[in-house]
Design a protein around this motif. Sequence first.
Motif, PDB file in Angstrom:
ATOM      1  N   SER A 142      -4.404 -16.053  -5.777  1.00 46.16           N
ATOM      2  CA  SER A 142      -4.864 -14.758  -5.663  1.00 46.16           C
ATOM      3  C   SER A 142      -3.412 -13.834  -5.606  1.00 46.16           C
ATOM      4  CB  SER A 142      -5.469 -14.382  -4.393  1.00 46.16           C
ATOM      5  OG  SER A 142      -6.855 -15.179  -4.213  1.00 46.16           O
ATOM      6  N   LEU A 143      -2.494 -14.037  -4.940  1.00 50.24           N
ATOM      7  CA  LEU A 143      -1.291 -13.205  -4.734  1.00 50.24           C
ATOM      8  C   LEU A 143      -0.532 -12.999  -6.070  1.00 50.24           C
ATOM      9  CD1 LEU A 143       0.320 -14.428  -1.344  1.00 50.24           C
ATOM     10  CD2 LEU A 143      -0.687 -12.225  -1.919  1.00 50.24           C
ATOM     11  N   ALA A 144      -0.610 -14.077  -6.862  1.00 49.75           N
ATOM     12  CA  ALA A 144      -0.071 -14.189  -8.209  1.00 49.75           C
ATOM     13  C   ALA A 144      -0.945 -13.275  -9.153  1.00 49.75           C
ATOM     14  CB  ALA A 144       0.076 -15.496  -8.830  1.00 49.75           C
ATOM     15  N   THR A 145      -2.058 -13.086  -8.880  1.00 46.57           N
ATOM     16  CA  THR A 145      -3.002 -12.191  -9.503  1.00 46.57           C
ATOM     17  C   THR A 145      -2.790 -10.711  -9.317  1.00 46.57           C
ATOM     18  OG1 THR A 145      -4.761 -13.975  -9.638  1.00 46.57           O
ATOM     19  CG2 THR A 145      -5.350 -11.732 -10.231  1.00 46.57           C
ATOM     20  N   LEU A 146      -2.290 -10.307  -8.078  1.00 47.39           N
ATOM     21  CA  LEU A 146      -2.103  -8.984  -7.590  1.00 47.39           C
ATOM     22  C   LEU A 146      -0.926  -8.548  -8.310  1.00 47.39           C
ATOM     23  CD1 LEU A 146      -2.924  -9.232  -3.723  1.00 47.39           C
ATOM     24  CD2 LEU A 146      -4.127  -8.125  -5.804  1.00 47.39           C
ATOM     25  N   VAL A 147       0.064  -9.307  -8.820  1.00 45.83           N
ATOM     26  CA  VAL A 147       1.114  -8.971  -9.562  1.00 45.83           C
ATOM     27  C   VAL A 147       0.491  -8.049 -10.635  1.00 45.83           C
ATOM     28  CG1 VAL A 147       3.417  -9.695 -10.892  1.00 45.83           C
ATOM     29  CG2 VAL A 147       2.684 -10.914  -8.763  1.00 45.83           C
ATOM     30  N   GLY A 148      -0.661  -8.320 -11.314  1.00 49.24           N
ATOM     31  CA  GLY A 148      -1.163  -7.731 -12.374  1.00 49.24           C
ATOM     32  C   GLY A 148      -1.247  -6.369 -12.217  1.00 49.24           C
ATOM     33  N   ILE A 149      -1.329  -5.986 -11.048  1.00 48.69           N
ATOM     34  CA  ILE A 149      -1.456  -4.544 -10.729  1.00 48.69           C
ATOM     35  C   ILE A 149      -0.162  -3.593 -11.502  1.00 48.69           C
ATOM     36  CG2 ILE A 149      -1.613  -2.851  -9.129  1.00 48.69           C
ATOM     37  CD1 ILE A 149      -3.065  -4.697  -7.227  1.00 48.69           C
ATOM     38  N   VAL A 150       0.737  -4.177 -11.458  1.00 50.27           N
ATOM     39  CA  VAL A 150       1.902  -3.473 -12.110  1.00 50.27           C
ATOM     40  C   VAL A 150       1.835  -3.339 -13.696  1.00 50.27           C
ATOM     41  CG1 VAL A 150       4.621  -3.713 -12.591  1.00 50.27           C
ATOM     42  CG2 VAL A 150       3.388  -4.432 -10.269  1.00 50.27           C
ATOM     43  N   PRO A 151       1.782  -2.383 -14.243  1.00 51.66           N
ATOM     44  CA  PRO A 151       1.386  -2.113 -15.779  1.00 51.66           C
ATOM     45  C   PRO A 151       2.163  -3.237 -16.733  1.00 51.66           C
ATOM     46  CG  PRO A 151       1.626  -0.162 -14.483  1.00 51.66           C
ATOM     47  CD  PRO A 151       2.137  -1.157 -13.687  1.00 51.66           C
ATOM     48  N   VAL A 152       3.151  -3.639 -16.426  1.00 57.89           N
ATOM     49  CA  VAL A 152       3.993  -4.361 -17.116  1.00 57.89           C
ATOM     50  C   VAL A 152       3.322  -5.874 -17.324  1.00 57.89           C
ATOM     51  CG1 VAL A 152       6.216  -5.601 -17.555  1.00 57.89           C
ATOM     52  CG2 VAL A 152       6.146  -3.062 -16.804  1.00 57.89           C
ATOM     53  N   PHE A 153       2.756  -6.247 -16.084  1.00 55.51           N
ATOM     54  CA  PHE A 153       2.190  -7.581 -16.063  1.00 55.51           C
ATOM     55  C   PHE A 153       0.646  -7.604 -16.089  1.00 55.51           C
ATOM     56  CE2 PHE A 153       6.228  -7.781 -13.525  1.00 55.51           C
ATOM     57  CZ  PHE A 153       6.950  -8.712 -14.402  1.00 55.51           C
ATOM     58  N   MET A 154       0.055  -6.709 -16.609  1.00 54.70           N
ATOM     59  CA  MET A 154      -1.625  -6.572 -16.768  1.00 54.70           C
ATOM     60  C   MET A 154      -1.853  -7.767 -17.293  1.00 54.70           C
ATOM     61  SD  MET A 154      -2.801  -3.710 -15.464  1.00 54.70           S
ATOM     62  CE  MET A 154      -3.551  -2.457 -16.031  1.00 54.70           C
ATOM     63  N   PHE A 155      -1.560  -8.483 -18.300  1.00 58.14           N
ATOM     64  CA  PHE A 155      -2.019  -9.637 -18.800  1.00 58.14           C
ATOM     65  C   PHE A 155      -2.251 -10.753 -17.671  1.00 58.14           C
ATOM     66  CE2 PHE A 155       2.507 -10.309 -18.965  1.00 58.14           C
ATOM     67  CZ  PHE A 155       2.607 -11.775 -18.413  1.00 58.14           C
ATOM     68  N   LEU A 156      -1.512 -10.709 -16.767  1.00 54.18           N
ATOM     69  CA  LEU A 156      -1.792 -11.603 -15.719  1.00 54.18           C
ATOM     70  C   LEU A 156      -3.071 -11.404 -14.942  1.00 54.18           C
ATOM     71  CD1 LEU A 156       1.789 -11.927 -13.887  1.00 54.18           C
ATOM     72  CD2 LEU A 156       0.793 -13.342 -15.340  1.00 54.18           C
ATOM     73  N   LEU A 157      -3.679 -10.165 -14.808  1.00 50.10           N
ATOM     74  CA  LEU A 157      -4.992 -10.293 -14.271  1.00 50.10           C
ATOM     75  C   LEU A 157      -5.992 -11.060 -14.711  1.00 50.10           C
ATOM     76  CD1 LEU A 157      -5.389  -6.144 -13.909  1.00 50.10           C
ATOM     77  CD2 LEU A 157      -5.175  -7.771 -12.009  1.00 50.10           C
ATOM     78  N   VAL A 158      -6.074 -11.489 -16.224  1.00 53.80           N
ATOM     79  CA  VAL A 158      -7.002 -12.160 -16.852  1.00 53.80           C
ATOM     80  C   VAL A 158      -6.313 -13.809 -16.753  1.00 53.80           C
ATOM     81  CG1 VAL A 158      -8.060 -12.668 -18.826  1.00 53.80           C
ATOM     82  CG2 VAL A 158      -7.690 -10.444 -17.960  1.00 53.80           C
ATOM     83  N   LEU A 159      -5.024 -13.973 -16.961  1.00 56.09           N
ATOM     84  CA  LEU A 159      -4.537 -15.148 -17.445  1.00 56.09           C
ATOM     85  C   LEU A 159      -4.308 -15.837 -15.927  1.00 56.09           C
ATOM     86  CD1 LEU A 159      -3.414 -16.930 -19.530  1.00 56.09           C
ATOM     87  CD2 LEU A 159      -1.223 -15.930 -18.876  1.00 56.09           C
ATOM     88  N   THR A 160      -3.824 -15.229 -14.902  1.00 55.43           N
ATOM     89  CA  THR A 160      -3.607 -15.984 -13.775  1.00 55.43           C
ATOM     90  C   THR A 160      -4.811 -16.833 -13.056  1.00 55.43           C
ATOM     91  OG1 THR A 160      -1.731 -14.472 -13.362  1.00 55.43           O
ATOM     92  CG2 THR A 160      -2.538 -15.874 -11.282  1.00 55.43           C
TER      93      THR A 160
END
Length: 128
Positions: free
Chosen positions: A25-43
Motif C-alpha cells: 500500500s505504501l509502495a502504491t502511494l508513491v504513485g501520487i507523485v506525477p513522475v511515478f503515476m504508472f505505479l498506481l496501477v502496476l504496484t
Amino acid sequence: KWKQILLRTKIILIPFYTINFIIWSLATLVGIVPVFMFLLVLTPIMGFIFTYWIFLSTITYSIAIIREYYNAGYYHKFLFIVLIISQFIFVADVVGIIVLDILVKANKGKANKGKARRMSESQEMPIS
C-alpha cells in the motif's frame, strides 16, 4: 500432528500478510507523485501476484490434510468440497482449517465407521 503444524503455520502467516499489505500500500502511494503515476496501477497488481504466490505454497499442504481426513471418513463430500474451495480464499483458508480441527476432534471415534461405510458402498456385489 500435521494438522496442528498447518494450523500454526497459517496463523503465524497472518502478521506476514498484514505487513505485506501495508508495504504494498505504501509502495502504491508513491504513485501520487506525477513522475511515478504508472505505479498506481502496476504496484497493486504486482503486490497481489506476489502475495498470492506465497499464499499458494500453503494451499498444497492444506488440501493434502483435508483429503486425508476425508478419506478417513471424518466428514461428507459436500464439506470436503467447501473446505477445498476455502483454501483458495484469503482468511477463509484459516477458518476452513479451524473448522477441520473442530470436526476432527468432534468425530474422533466415528472416523473408521465412515470409511468402512464408504468402502462398502463403493464395492460392487459379484453376480452369482
